[in-house]
Write an enzyme that holds these catalytic residues in place. Structure first.
Site, PDB file in Angstrom:
ATOM      1  N   ARG A   1     -80.950   2.234  -7.832  1.00 13.70           N
ATOM      2  CA  ARG A   1     -79.564   1.900  -7.511  1.00 13.70           C
ATOM      3  C   ARG A   1     -79.570   1.115  -6.206  1.00 13.70           C
ATOM      4  NH1 ARG A   1     -80.137   3.706  -3.386  1.00 13.70           N
ATOM      5  NH2 ARG A   1     -77.968   3.353  -2.947  1.00 13.70           N
TER       6      ARG A   1
ATOM      7  N   ALA B   1     -77.375  -2.453  -4.693  1.00 11.01           N
ATOM      8  CA  ALA B   1     -77.171  -3.785  -5.283  1.00 11.01           C
ATOM      9  C   ALA B   1     -78.450  -4.635  -5.389  1.00 11.01           C
ATOM     10  CB  ALA B   1     -76.084  -4.517  -4.494  1.00 11.01           C
TER      11      ALA B   1
ATOM     12  N   ARG C   1     -74.116  -1.814 -15.086  1.00 10.48           N
ATOM     13  CA  ARG C   1     -73.251  -1.427 -13.965  1.00 10.48           C
ATOM     14  C   ARG C   1     -72.351  -2.622 -13.628  1.00 10.48           C
ATOM     15  NH1 ARG C   1     -75.612   2.064  -9.362  1.00 10.48           N
ATOM     16  NH2 ARG C   1     -73.375   2.384  -9.137  1.00 10.48           N
TER      17      ARG C   1
ATOM     18  N   GLN D   1     -75.596   9.807  -1.615  1.00  9.89           N
ATOM     19  CA  GLN D   1     -76.719   8.889  -1.334  1.00  9.89           C
ATOM     20  C   GLN D   1     -77.107   8.907   0.150  1.00  9.89           C
ATOM     21  OE1 GLN D   1     -74.028   8.102  -3.157  1.00  9.89           O
ATOM     22  NE2 GLN D   1     -74.457   6.579  -4.734  1.00  9.89           N
TER      23      GLN D   1
ATOM     24  N   ASP E   1     -71.960  -4.230  -2.070  1.00 12.87           N
ATOM     25  CA  ASP E   1     -72.290  -4.424  -3.487  1.00 12.87           C
ATOM     26  C   ASP E   1     -71.796  -5.768  -3.987  1.00 12.87           C
ATOM     27  OD1 ASP E   1     -73.417  -1.658  -4.535  1.00 12.87           O
ATOM     28  OD2 ASP E   1     -71.912  -1.314  -2.990  1.00 12.87           O
TER      29      ASP E   1
HETATM   30  O1  MRU Z   1     -73.728   3.427  -6.626  1.00 14.27           O
HETATM   31  P1  MRU Z   1     -74.924   2.995  -5.827  1.00 14.27           P
HETATM   32  O2  MRU Z   1     -75.737   4.096  -5.246  1.00 14.27           O
HETATM   33  O3  MRU Z   1     -75.738   1.953  -6.541  1.00 14.27           O
HETATM   34  O4  MRU Z   1     -74.197   2.339  -4.611  1.00 14.27           O
HETATM   35  C1  MRU Z   1     -74.466   1.131  -4.172  1.00 14.27           C
HETATM   36  C2  MRU Z   1     -74.985   1.268  -2.839  1.00 14.27           C
HETATM   37  O5  MRU Z   1     -76.146   1.547  -2.662  1.00 14.27           O
HETATM   38  C3  MRU Z   1     -74.092   1.161  -1.713  1.00 14.27           C
HETATM   39  O6  MRU Z   1     -72.801   0.842  -2.005  1.00 14.27           O
HETATM   40  C4  MRU Z   1     -74.703   0.341  -0.623  1.00 14.27           C
HETATM   41  O7  MRU Z   1     -74.006   0.647   0.511  1.00 14.27           O
HETATM   42  C5  MRU Z   1     -74.715  -1.141  -0.878  1.00 14.27           C
HETATM   43  S1  MRU Z   1     -76.094  -1.679  -1.758  1.00 14.27           S
HETATM   44  C6  MRU Z   1     -77.239  -2.097  -0.509  1.00 14.27           C
END
Ligand code: MRU
Length: 366
Positions: free
Chosen positions: A53, A55, A90, A202, A243
């Site tokens: 996970r 971005a 996603r 996370q 993201d």
């Molecule tokens: O839902 P996730 O865990 O894939 O969330 C995305 C993220 O990891 C965060 O939003 C993050 O702060 C940005 S991606 C480097």
């Protein structure tokens, strides 16, 4: 980054040169295990179930997913099927579509016999490009931390971050964490407040884990604590990831980011967003109305997973039977609340003009 003294990335081509290895992030922080992806279905499942996970890493995994699909069947039909299947995993992180478009462009006009090799090459380049972007972000963000450290006469710099925009969310170094790791490695006293980031935690499970592995001092805080810390002068700057960032600089990031930006503005704490240019979506302007927000399973809110005193990892229900649940995965912070965007090409104003000037080749694409 080093895990138990060994250099590691979050994704790699296995030694059989036929499959891809990843870290299963759903098991962290209690268990470290790797998983092998051998097919398109494996790659799509890994993204969908959040074994990978973040971005940038979602994008890189999708790129390798296209390679795995073409190894099995390099036809046009299978290329289209792979693109669609991976894109559907996603909805919010734009790096996914960016990487898939890059892969499509690299293989589409080639004879079938060359497609798999070309896909592997391009996925490898995307992977290396992500590391270079993270390092660029790190170097530009480091200056911000150093300036604060100098102002504080070397007293520790307190950075607040949300979710995991770390090494685990990218291929190496991370986005929000890259300046922090570089600062720490250069002997700048830096400490991180890591928001736990309900519902999937996370921050508590991933950011805290990787900062700990690298030896960066950190404190996990409940999501609602940041405002209080800022009111008491305990946060020098906020650095979060993204993201998707719109052409005018609106930032979509993990749910709860917007509230941190509001608290930062009220307390005059600088609020920075770290991102590689693959996170910018030049096709949209107004992040609030145009970015699709993923709604995730209610079980992420109704249940929590953790380790018991005797070391078993269990999932328990924390919400009464029958209560309705809302689980929006992301929110949008308007550009006006963003002090700066830390990119591989420098720290930019969160504005259409600054983004277009820094990335002219991307801003003209659409
Ligand atoms: O839902 P996730 O865990 O894939 O969330 C995305 C993220 O990891 C965060 O939003 C993050 O702060 C940005 S991606 C480097």
């Amino acid at each position: 980054m080093k895990i138990d003294g060994k250099d590691m990335r979050t994704i790699w081509v296995e030694s059989d040169a036929e499959s891809v290895g990843i870290i299963d992030q759903t098991l962290l922080p209690h268990r470290f295990a790797t998983v092998t992806l051998a097919t398109l279905a494996d790659a799509a499942r890994a993204i969908k179930t959040m074994q990978v996970r973040g971005a940038p890493l979602i994008g890189v995994t999708a790129a390798y997913g296209v390679w795995l699909a073409l190894r099995a069947d390099a036809s046009d039909e299978n290329l289209e099927r792979a693109y669609a299947a991976l894109l559907a995993t996603r909805p919010t992180a734009i790096n996914l579509q960016w990487a898939l478009d890059e892969m499509l462009a690299a293989v589409r006009n080639r004879p079938r016999g060359e497609r798999a090799a070309a896909a592997l090459r391009r996925a490898g380049e995307i992977c290396e490009q992500d590391i270079a972007s993270s390092l660029g972000i790190g170097r530009h963000g480091l200056k911000l931390i150093e300036d604060i450290a100098a102002r504080k006469n070397g007293e520790r710099v307190n950075v607040l971050t949300h979710c995991n925009a770390g090494w685990l969310a990218a291929v190496d170094w991370g986005t929000a964490t890259a300046p922090i790791y570089l600062a720490h490695d250069q002997g700048v006293a830096v400490h991180v407040f890591a928001d736990e980031t309900r519902p999937r935690n996370q921050g508590a499970s991933l950011t805290a884990w990787e900062l700990g592995r690298h030896g960066v001092p950190h404190t996990v805080i409940p999501d609602n604590t940041g405002g209080h810390l800022m009111q008491h002068g305990l946060v020098d700057l906020v650095i979060v990831g993204a993201d998707r960032v719109s052409a005018q600089g609106d930032v979509c990031n993990k749910i709860g980011t917007y509230l941190k930006a509001l608290a930062a503005a009220d307390n005059k704490v600088p609020f920075y967003v770290a991102l590689p240019s693959s996170t910018i979506d030049f096709s949209i302007s107004d992040g609030l109305t145009e970015i699709p927000i993923e709604q995730r399973d209610a079980s992420e809110v109704t249940r929590m997973t953790g380790k018991t005193a005797d070391g078993c990892v269990v999932s328990v229900q924390v919400v009464p039977d029958g209560s309705a649940v809302a689980n929006y995965g992301f929110d949008v912070t308007p550009a006006r609340l963003v002090t700066g965007l830390i990119t591989e090409r420098g720290v930019l104003a969160a504005s259409r003009a600054a983004l277009a000037a820094a990335f002219p080749e991307r801003s003209k694409i659409r």
